[in-house]
Enzyme design. Structure first.
Site, mmCIF file in Angstrom:
data_model
loop_
_atom_site.group_PDB
_atom_site.id
_atom_site.type_symbol
_atom_site.label_atom_id
_atom_site.label_comp_id
_atom_site.label_asym_id
_atom_site.label_seq_id
_atom_site.Cartn_x
_atom_site.Cartn_y
_atom_site.Cartn_z
ATOM 1 N N GLU B 82 71.458 91.911 -12.156
ATOM 2 C CA GLU B 82 71.305 91.906 -13.605
ATOM 3 C C GLU B 82 71.772 93.232 -14.181
ATOM 4 O OE1 GLU B 82 66.972 91.821 -14.787
ATOM 5 O OE2 GLU B 82 66.806 91.067 -12.756
ATOM 6 N N CYS B 114 65.961 88.285 -10.881
ATOM 7 C CA CYS B 114 65.902 88.888 -9.547
ATOM 8 C C CYS B 114 66.209 87.922 -8.407
ATOM 9 C CB CYS B 114 64.533 89.530 -9.336
ATOM 10 S SG CYS B 114 64.144 90.764 -10.581
ATOM 11 N N ARG B 202 51.663 88.720 -20.957
ATOM 12 C CA ARG B 202 50.760 87.739 -20.334
ATOM 13 C C ARG B 202 51.507 86.619 -19.624
ATOM 14 N NH1 ARG B 202 49.139 83.503 -23.942
ATOM 15 N NH2 ARG B 202 50.470 83.461 -25.765
ATOM 16 N N HIS B 237 59.428 88.170 -3.363
ATOM 17 C CA HIS B 237 59.916 89.117 -4.359
ATOM 18 C C HIS B 237 58.784 90.099 -4.665
ATOM 19 C CE1 HIS B 237 61.804 90.971 -7.699
ATOM 20 N NE2 HIS B 237 60.939 90.497 -8.578
ATOM 21 N N SER B 299 62.935 85.924 -12.987
ATOM 22 C CA SER B 299 62.336 85.600 -14.273
ATOM 23 C C SER B 299 63.205 84.601 -15.003
ATOM 24 C CB SER B 299 62.174 86.860 -15.116
ATOM 25 O OG SER B 299 61.191 87.684 -14.545
#
Lengths: 155, 349
Positions: B82, B114, B202, B237, B299
């Site tokens: 990234e 990732c 969150r 991860h 993500s």
């Protein structure tokens, strides 16, 4: 350097990426940068492209404190004349060490780094630099194995 | 046909910054970050290092181990990251050129936060199995971004790992099975032109990391008819030390199976390199016959799980390149002002 630097980047890209030189099969001499004909054997020479091992020694060096605009952000940096195992001498930055740690005769190996970046979103030129040889990693495998044995014995 | 890893390689830049040093600058409580994230220090790239240079160093180490592989036999190369140096101009082409693999191969940069490189490993496995290519290379490398003063700044690190995928006698670790789990989750993102990612606090834990890592792993176990007891190592991860530990415990893996591949406390989060550097550290010590369970997380969000069995071929290849622990030990500490200079945080004019 402006966009006009792109052709120069392109012309030198291959030998910068892979440390390519020329080897003459007639006299057994290696050259860097690449040569079309062997300067020693002239028309008898039989030249071919060769990728050097990347190992060598510091033949001489200097520390640059005030670099040209392109390189100034790296200052102070070390420029070395590296004598390759195969014979030719190559001008290159020496990295991954402090300027005071460099000495003549120091063993170095090739690494792949950014050489410079053209301004305003221009091309990034990559290529070889040299760092001190560190073969201490070989000994790690013995340690790792011993640690694993100790762990297995515990459980 | 036995398909899997025929060579692997790691690379981590040698500069480090300690958690205390970052906390000192921002007036944070270093202990709360050290204990909260389970991290002591993180790697920092030199001025002349980026994702492309890290990828080349890792891939050269992988090719040293994959000694039977001729450059002309590599049919695909992917770089998952990234932090590609260019938005448009593939890192993969630069790496392929530097390895002498050009021009007869396909190459591309992949992006899935990732997990971009574990997905590229799946692509290579598929192409090898289908007979389209003989060998493929997947590299996960990052010079991770974290905004100054953000919690991410404590962990965003630099490093990478490369895997040569192939079939036959040279396989040092066979990939027995792979499974993936993907959903659209707004936990972490970076818009085009932005320098730093944003994260929606969150969302980071339960609906993102744990939902994907745990379910992906659980379903792989179900599909393969295996249990945590069948594995000698587990690698997840590792954005911090706590997440992978919690996931491992919830799935029923003993802590000792996680530790050999848990590097984040000394390395930081190398984003696309994170789980693959963990796997490399496990391959540095694994014995023939041992089994490894690997689950990445990206993500956005998704996970890729792999069931891997180490073969006898590892003994002759492992020692051909430096182990991960060598790179963790070979370090030089810098202060925050040097870090800021190297990360180009100062505006010069």
């Amino acid at each position: 350097m402006s966009v006009s630097g792109v052709p120069r980047h392109w012309r030198s890209q291959r030998e910068r990426y892979r440390l390519l030189g020329t080897y003459c099969e007639n006299c057994g001499t290696s050259f860097f940068p690449r040569r079309k004909i062997c300067p020693k054997c002239r028309r008898k020479g039989r030249t071919r492209e060769v990728e050097f091992s990347g190992r060598g020694r510091v033949f001489s060096y200097t520390v640059i404190h005030v670099g040209s605009k392109t390189f100034d952000e790296y200052a102070p940096y070390v420029i070395g004349l590296i004598e390759l195992q195969e014979g030719p001498r190559v001008l290159s930055q020496i990295v991954d060490c402090k300027p005071e740690d460099v000495h003549i005769g120091m063993e170095v190996e090739v690494c792949f780094r950014k050489l410079f970046e053209q301004e305003d979103g221009g091309i990034i030129s990559y290529g070889f630099k040299f760092r001190p040889v560190d073969d201490s990693w070989v000994e790690y495998y013995g340690k790792l194995l011993a640690e694993k044995k100790a762990r297995t014995a515990q459980t | 046909m036995r398909v899997g890893i025929v060579g692997y390689g790691a690379y981590v830049p040698r500069l480090r910054i300690r958690v205390e040093e970052i906390a000192r600058v921002w007036g944070h409580d270093a202990n709360s970050y050290r204990e909260g994230l389970g991290i002591e220090e993180k790697s920092v790239p030199s001025l002349d290092e980026d994702t492309a240079t890290i990828a080349v160093e890792a891939a050269r180490n992988a090719m040293r181990r994959a000694r039977e592989v001729k450059p002309s036999e590599v049919g695909a190369l992917f770089v998952g990251s990234e932090s590609h140096p260019y938005v448009v101009k593939p890192t993969a082409a630069t790496v392929a050129e530097a390895l002498g693999l050009t021009p007869s191969l396909t190459a591309a940069d992949t992006e899935f936060a990732c997990k971009a490189a574990t997905t590229a490993i799946q692509a290579c496995l598929g192409m090898v199995k289908a007979g389209y290519i003989r060998y493929g290379i997947s590299i996960g490398a990052d010079t991770a971004q974290g905004a100054p003063r953000d919690a991410l700044e404590y962990t965003a690190a630099a490093g990478g790992a490369a895997y040569v995928i192939g079939a036959g006698e040279g396989v040092i670790a066979e990939v027995e099975a792979t499974y993936s789990y993907t959903q659209d989750v707004p936990d972490f993102w970076r818009r085009d032109g932005d320098s730093y990612p944003r994260h929606a606090g969150r969302f980071t834990g339960e609906p993102a990391y744990f939902e994907h890592v745990i379910n992906c792993t659980r379903i792989l176990l179900e599909k393969t008819g295996t249990t945590p007891r069948d594995y000698d190592y587990v690698v997840f991860h590792q954005p911090n030390s706590k997440f992978p530990l919690k996931a491992a415990r919830e799935l029923g893996f003993e802590d000792k199976k996680l530790h050999p591949g848990l590097l984040v406390n000394r390395l930081g989060n190398t984003y696309s390199g994170s789980s693959l550097l963990g796997l490399a550290a496990v391959l540095d010590v694994a014995s023939p016959g041992e089994r490894i369970l690997l689950t990445s997380y990206g993500s956005g969000a998704g996970s890729d799980s792999f069931s891997i069995r180490v073969t006898a071929a590892i003994d002759s290849k492992r020692k051909l390149a430096p182990p991960v622990i060598y790179y963790l030990d070979k370090r030089e500490y810098i202060d925050y002002s040097t870090y800021a200079r190297y990360r180009r945080l100062f505006k010069e004019r």
